[in-house]
Design a protein around this motif. Structure first.
Motif, short mmCIF file in Angstrom:
data_model
loop_
_atom_site.label_atom_id
_atom_site.label_comp_id
_atom_site.label_asym_id
_atom_site.label_seq_id
_atom_site.Cartn_x
_atom_site.Cartn_y
_atom_site.Cartn_z
N TYR A 37 9.83 -3.02 -4.62
CA TYR A 37 10.87 -1.71 -4.86
C TYR A 37 11.54 -1.75 -6.44
CZ TYR A 37 14.66 1.36 -4.35
OH TYR A 37 15.60 2.36 -4.48
N VAL A 38 11.71 -2.89 -6.78
CA VAL A 38 12.42 -3.03 -8.04
C VAL A 38 11.64 -2.89 -9.12
CG1 VAL A 38 13.70 -4.72 -9.56
CG2 VAL A 38 14.35 -4.52 -7.16
N LEU A 39 10.20 -3.35 -9.10
CA LEU A 39 9.36 -3.40 -10.28
C LEU A 39 8.40 -2.50 -10.17
CD1 LEU A 39 8.69 -7.32 -10.21
CD2 LEU A 39 10.04 -6.02 -11.96
N ILE A 40 8.12 -1.64 -9.10
CA ILE A 40 7.31 -0.82 -9.01
C ILE A 40 7.82 0.52 -9.68
CG2 ILE A 40 5.51 0.64 -7.41
CD1 ILE A 40 5.13 -1.60 -6.00
N GLY B 19 17.81 -1.59 -13.68
CA GLY B 19 17.82 -1.54 -15.06
C GLY B 19 16.38 -2.12 -15.43
N LEU B 20 15.33 -2.27 -14.74
CA LEU B 20 14.19 -2.75 -14.92
C LEU B 20 13.09 -1.75 -15.24
CD1 LEU B 20 13.94 -5.96 -12.51
CD2 LEU B 20 14.39 -5.95 -14.97
N PRO B 21 12.28 -1.83 -16.25
CA PRO B 21 11.07 -0.84 -16.60
C PRO B 21 10.12 -0.64 -15.22
CG PRO B 21 10.34 -3.05 -17.39
CD PRO B 21 11.79 -3.22 -16.87
N GLU B 22 9.74 0.63 -15.11
CA GLU B 22 8.99 1.16 -13.92
C GLU B 22 7.58 0.77 -14.52
OE1 GLU B 22 7.34 5.41 -12.16
OE2 GLU B 22 9.27 5.24 -13.28
N LEU B 23 7.07 -0.43 -13.48
CA LEU B 23 5.87 -1.03 -13.85
C LEU B 23 4.62 -0.59 -13.18
CD1 LEU B 23 6.99 -4.57 -14.66
CD2 LEU B 23 6.53 -2.91 -16.25
N GLY B 24 4.96 -0.07 -12.13
CA GLY B 24 4.02 0.66 -11.08
C GLY B 24 3.02 -0.51 -10.36
N LEU B 25 1.86 -0.38 -10.47
CA LEU B 25 1.04 -1.36 -9.75
C LEU B 25 0.97 -2.87 -10.38
CD1 LEU B 25 -1.47 -2.10 -7.74
CD2 LEU B 25 -3.08 -1.16 -9.57
N LEU B 26 1.32 -3.03 -11.85
CA LEU B 26 1.46 -4.24 -12.49
C LEU B 26 2.78 -4.77 -11.87
CD1 LEU B 26 0.77 -6.18 -14.53
CD2 LEU B 26 2.22 -4.91 -16.32
N GLY B 27 3.94 -4.03 -11.56
CA GLY B 27 5.06 -4.54 -11.03
C GLY B 27 4.84 -5.37 -9.68
N THR C 270 1.00 -1.12 0.07
CA THR C 270 -0.04 -0.13 0.07
C THR C 270 0.82 1.18 0.06
OG1 THR C 270 -1.57 -1.27 1.15
CG2 THR C 270 -1.79 1.33 1.19
N LEU C 271 1.74 1.22 0.78
CA LEU C 271 2.86 2.39 0.93
C LEU C 271 3.58 2.57 -0.44
CD1 LEU C 271 5.18 3.12 3.73
CD2 LEU C 271 6.00 3.31 1.58
N MET C 272 4.05 1.86 -1.07
CA MET C 272 4.97 1.71 -2.19
C MET C 272 3.80 2.51 -3.32
SD MET C 272 7.60 -1.50 -2.06
CE MET C 272 8.97 -1.32 -1.00
N VAL C 273 2.78 1.50 -3.62
CA VAL C 273 1.67 2.06 -4.60
C VAL C 273 1.22 3.32 -4.48
CG1 VAL C 273 -0.36 1.41 -5.65
CG2 VAL C 273 1.36 -0.64 -5.24
N GLY C 274 0.99 3.51 -3.26
CA GLY C 274 0.37 4.87 -2.90
C GLY C 274 1.17 5.97 -3.27
N HIS C 275 2.70 5.81 -2.85
CA HIS C 275 3.35 7.00 -3.21
C HIS C 275 3.86 6.98 -4.51
CE1 HIS C 275 4.14 8.64 0.72
NE2 HIS C 275 4.08 7.35 1.32
N HIS C 276 3.61 5.94 -5.34
CA HIS C 276 3.67 6.18 -6.83
C HIS C 276 2.68 6.72 -7.60
CE1 HIS C 276 4.18 4.37 -10.95
NE2 HIS C 276 5.50 4.41 -10.76
N SER C 277 1.20 6.43 -6.97
CA SER C 277 0.07 7.19 -7.64
C SER C 277 -1.10 6.97 -6.60
CB SER C 277 -0.16 6.44 -9.32
OG SER C 277 -1.29 6.95 -9.39
N VAL C 278 -1.72 7.91 -6.59
CA VAL C 278 -2.92 7.94 -5.90
C VAL C 278 -3.98 7.01 -6.72
CG1 VAL C 278 -5.04 9.16 -4.86
CG2 VAL C 278 -2.42 10.13 -4.64
#
Length: 454
Positions: free
Chosen positions: A179-182, A187-195, A37-45
């Motif tokens: 942390y790596v995928l969100i 070197g991995l793509p930024e996947l957000g919630l999918l990550g 919740t913390l990582m996803v929330g700080h990536h996007s509401v």
């Protein structure tokens, strides 16, 4: 006081010895929920709102699968208590077959849910985030069904530390993966919630493989592994597992449904309410997962006493478990209350979400007595394999009581998210009293049939 201490002290120690490792494993899940919740929330509401709806609805299927596996505890626990170790492996073979069948059923139902998600009236801007995330979670269902079966086996024989270790390791893997995928690190793509969904899937696969390997490869479990691998499938035993498993799954599913299905009501209010609802659900796990661990210990020890026909000890054991749960509820409520204005900022910077969470904390604290009671005595009923009444109690408490009151308070009367949550104290206290009553009645019947005093 000395008589009271003598009566309960042994049970306190035994329950804590069994329950604390389960609690630690479940606290790992809490930390994972906080981290997600913390990582996803700080990536996007918006991603936080999407995760809220998908996670709460998907939790219904996860809890249903977990409840289905609960039939392993009373059966394996009773066999273990009687020293019938050679019977446990054949039972596990049929239990795995039954849980594999459940996985196929859940995959079919989730496929329908996936197709119907755009028709459920959720915010349009969240659907492109919800659909791929849900699809990744659906793939993890078969692994969780197998994991649940083996976890209940280890708990039932009193080895709660092994699944604890595996779960903690899986949760650490999940947090690192998040942390790596969100955020797109290493070197991995930024996947957000999918990550976040991909990380969850990988950790669940790892935990399942780990428990299977320990069960089949460790020398001390050889008698159980041999029975699993070399026994024949039994249609009668398969039916028996299902007769126990479906009522337990429905009981757990209806309880989870009271929390998951109200997410539809919350979605009608808006994305901010969904985000606050996700924060509240994550906080509520602080209580429930501790209760679950202690309740599982109550079920294990009750199954031992039931196998030995020591019904008086089963009764005292359940009450001792309830005492411990009440102490935990009182202690945990204090910091939650003190942090009610700031806790949501751990997950999102939104002031609107923080304001909504601060007022919804009150019904969360109010329902702890009922939640603790229903968790303790539903597990006590599970320990004596009195499973059918649990379905009816859950249906009455969570569908006849909780859902209508949630709609009445939150939507019809316009109290919003706090109103929806105020329905839970009513339903949980109702469930707790009914489980207690039916457990006491079951013990009296069993004691009378065995010709012993209770």
């Amino acid at each position: 006081m000395q008589l009271f201490k003598k009566k309960y002290q042994m049970h306190y120690k035994a329950l804590l010895s069994l329950g604390v490792p389960i609690v630690i494993g479940q606290v790992g899940n809490i930390i994972l929920g906080f981290a997600d919740t913390l990582m996803v929330g700080h990536h996007s509401v918006l991603e936080l709102g999407a995760a809220s709806f998908v996670n709460t609805m998907f939790a219904l299927f996860l809890v249903f699968a977990m409840g289905f596996s609960y039939s392993v505890t009373p059966e394996v626990g009773s066999m273990f208590g009687r020293g019938e170790h050679e019977k446990i492996g054949p039972f596990m073979r049929n239990a795995l077959a039954a849980n594999g069948m459940l996985a196929l059923i859940l995959l079919a139902v989730l496929a329908v849910f996936y197709l119907c998600l755009p028709l459920m009236g959720q915010p349009e801007e969240l659907l492109p985030l919800m659909l791929p995330y849900l699809l990744i979670l659906i793939v993890s269902i078969p692994f969780m069904c197998v994991f649940n079966t083996f976890k209940q086996f280890f708990d039932a024989i009193g080895n709660t530390k092994t699944p604890m270790t595996v779960m903690v390791g899986g949760n650490v893997m999940n947090i690192v993966g998040n942390y790596v995928l969100i955020y797109g690190k290493c070197g991995l793509p930024e996947l957000g919630l999918l990550g976040a969904g991909m990380s969850t899937l990988l950790s669940r696969i790892m935990m399942t493989v780990a428990l299977c390997t320990i069960y089949l490869g460790v020398k001390r479990y050889r008698v159980y592994a041999h029975g699993l691998l070399h026994s024949k499938f039994s249609a009668a035993a398969f039916r028996h597992v299902n007769a126990l498993s479906w009522p337990l799954a429905l009981q757990m599913g209806m309880e989870a449904g009271a929390f998951s299905l109200v997410s539809v009501f919350v979605g009608w209010i808006g994305a901010t309410a969904l985000a606050a609802h996700q924060v509240m659900l994550t906080l509520s796990q602080v209580f429930y997962m501790v209760y679950y661990g202690l309740g599982a210990a109550v079920a294990v020890r009750t199954s031992y006493f039931n196998g030995r026909k020591d019904f008086a000890a089963a009764k005292v054991n359940a009450m001792a478990g309830f005492h411990i749960i009440l102490w935990v509820a009182c202690l945990a409520s204090v910091p939650i209350f003190m942090l009610r204005h700031t806790v949501s900022y751990w997950f999102t910077d939104s002031a609107d979400v923080a304001q909504l969470v601060a007022v919804t904390i009150f019904p969360l604290i109010a329902y702890q007595f009922g939640d603790g009671m229903q968790c303790c005595y539903s597990n006590a009923m599970r320990g004596v394999a009195d499973v059918k009444p649990m379905m009816y109690i859950s249906f009455f408490s969570y569908f006849i009581m909780s859902l209508p009151f949630s709609w009445l308070f939150g939507i019809h009367w316009g109290y919003g998210l706090p109103g929806i949550w105020w329905a839970f104290p009513i339903s949980l206290i109702c469930a707790g009293v009914l489980y207690y009553t039916f457990f006491q009645r079951k013990l009296r019947r069993e004691a009378a049939a065995a010709g012993v005093e209770l």
